[in-house]
Write an enzyme that holds these catalytic residues in place. Structure first.
Site, mmCIF file in Angstrom:
data_model
loop_
_atom_site.group_PDB
_atom_site.id
_atom_site.type_symbol
_atom_site.label_atom_id
_atom_site.label_comp_id
_atom_site.label_asym_id
_atom_site.label_seq_id
_atom_site.Cartn_x
_atom_site.Cartn_y
_atom_site.Cartn_z
ATOM 1 C CE1 TYR A 53 61.692 -34.787 -34.896
ATOM 2 C CE2 TYR A 53 61.959 -34.082 -37.158
ATOM 3 C CZ TYR A 53 62.511 -34.442 -35.953
ATOM 4 O OH TYR A 53 63.874 -34.453 -35.810
ATOM 5 C CB SER A 216 70.632 -28.056 -31.972
ATOM 6 O OG SER A 216 70.376 -26.943 -31.144
ATOM 7 N N GLY A 220 69.908 -24.083 -30.053
ATOM 8 C CA GLY A 220 68.620 -23.615 -29.544
ATOM 9 C C GLY A 220 68.442 -22.108 -29.602
ATOM 10 N N GLY A 221 69.106 -21.453 -30.562
ATOM 11 C CA GLY A 221 69.007 -20.003 -30.712
ATOM 12 C C GLY A 221 70.113 -19.235 -30.023
ATOM 13 C CG LEU A 223 75.782 -20.620 -31.125
ATOM 14 C CD1 LEU A 223 76.352 -21.834 -31.841
ATOM 15 C CD2 LEU A 223 76.888 -19.845 -30.412
ATOM 16 N N GLY A 225 72.375 -14.562 -32.181
ATOM 17 C CA GLY A 225 72.265 -13.155 -31.790
ATOM 18 C C GLY A 225 71.266 -12.938 -30.684
#
Length: 330
Positions: A53, A216, A220-221, A223, A225
């Site tokens: 990372y 996740s 990756g976003g 779920l 909104g």
């Protein structure tokens, strides 16, 4: 915060896992420290990272940020269940060298010492295999791990992105050798929109007593909104979420999901995390906040009770594969 045992171990961990992948690439050191402070204050004791990372020329930077946070106070290290990973090549870009990656005994020994130095600690609670190494036999891997446990450098071992048969193989070989208790956790891609782990990975983890740590959890976003944010002029979908929304049928599915949760007055991202906490075998999802506000949202999910009606409606929108092996055998 709520706590549970990590798989079959006696180790107590929080139902949310603080993911640190954004520390360095997207969140600077000061803000990363503030997020770790807030997480610890909220009772999150399980911190997850990986040696790679920071990515690219900054590989290892995330571990260094965590290490500088530990250096601020000895209380930090004492309270945290620290997990990091080994597999990726840590050599400088364009300077990859044989035996500087994967799970050979040589690389495991090199990688754990380098992680300990960057993290500023003398032991790692959970040392995780970031991926399957098809070239290295588990007999060699476990021999290296046994040595590290005897040296006090690591306490437990987990896997990440392992198929079910590799979980079984790893733990059967560990049992035959004796010494180590084998894998105690598995990090896998698992969320409402991606439920293939229910076919083999999660059943294998449950059979062998591994705690399941979904990564996740918001796909990756997707779920979180994402459509509503687009309409409101917020951050647009990218990566995996954007690819999914480009398909009209998938976009309609996500719209139905957001409409359902709007009807119940629940934030989509919080519902997605709360759903994972209802799933058999799940210890806790990894949340990777870029900001303190995102951490606050994740914390609310722990206290969120989803009704049976809502859970059934979520299953209708995102049907799982069904029980294994019936789902693929008949």
């Amino acid at each position: 915060m709520k706590y549970t045992q990590l798989g079959r171990t006696g180790l107590k961990v929080s139902r949310l896992v603080l993911g640190t992948m954004n520390f360095g690439p997207q969140t600077d050191e000061a803000d990363s420290h503030a997020i770790m402070d807030a997480a610890l204050d909220a009772g999150i004791n399980y911190f997850d990272t990986a040696n790679v990372y920071g990515w690219g020329e900054n590989k290892g930077r995330t571990e260094e940020i965590i290490g500088s946070w530990f250096a601020k106070s000895p209380v930090h290290r004492d309270k945290v269940v620290l997990a990091t990973k080994v597999y990726g090549n840590m050599a400088a870009e364009g300077d990859a060298w044989p035996n500087h990656d994967k799970l050979s005994a040589v690389n495991i020994r090199r990688a754990v010492d380098a992680s300990l130095k960057r993290l500023g600690t003398d032991y790692i609670d959970i040392y995780q295999f970031h991926h399957v190494d098809r070239a290295t036999p588990f007999e060699e891997i476990w021999q290296a791990i046994d040595t590290l446990i005897q040296q006090g450098k690591i306490l437990y071992v987990g896997s990440s992105n392992f198929p079910g048969y590799k979980i079984a193989q790893a733990n059967e070989i560990a049992a035959r050798r004796g010494g180590t208790i084998g894998l105690v956790s598995e990090q896998c891609l698992y969320n409402l929109a991606e439920r293939r782990a229910e076919m083999e990975v999660i059943p294998a983890a449950q059979e062998y007593g591994l705690g399941v740590i979904p990564w996740s959890p918001l796909q990756g976003g997707l779920l979180g909104g994402v459509i509503r944010k687009e309409i409101q002029g917020g951050r647009r979908a990218s990566g995996r979420a954007a690819d999914t929304l480009a398909n009209p049928a998938s976009r309609a599915q996500i719209q139905a999901y957001e409409d359902l949760l709007d009807k119940h007055g629940i934030e989509p991202g919080e519902a997605a995390l709360a759903w994972l906490l209802t799933r058999p075998g799940v210890t806790g999802p990894i949340v990777g906040p870029r900001t303190a506000e995102q951490l606050d949202s994740a914390l609310r999910a722990v206290e969120l009770d989803l009704s049976e009606e809502l859970l059934a409606s979520l299953d209708e929108i995102f049907p799982g594969p069904g029980p294994s092996p019936e789902a693929f055998a008949w």
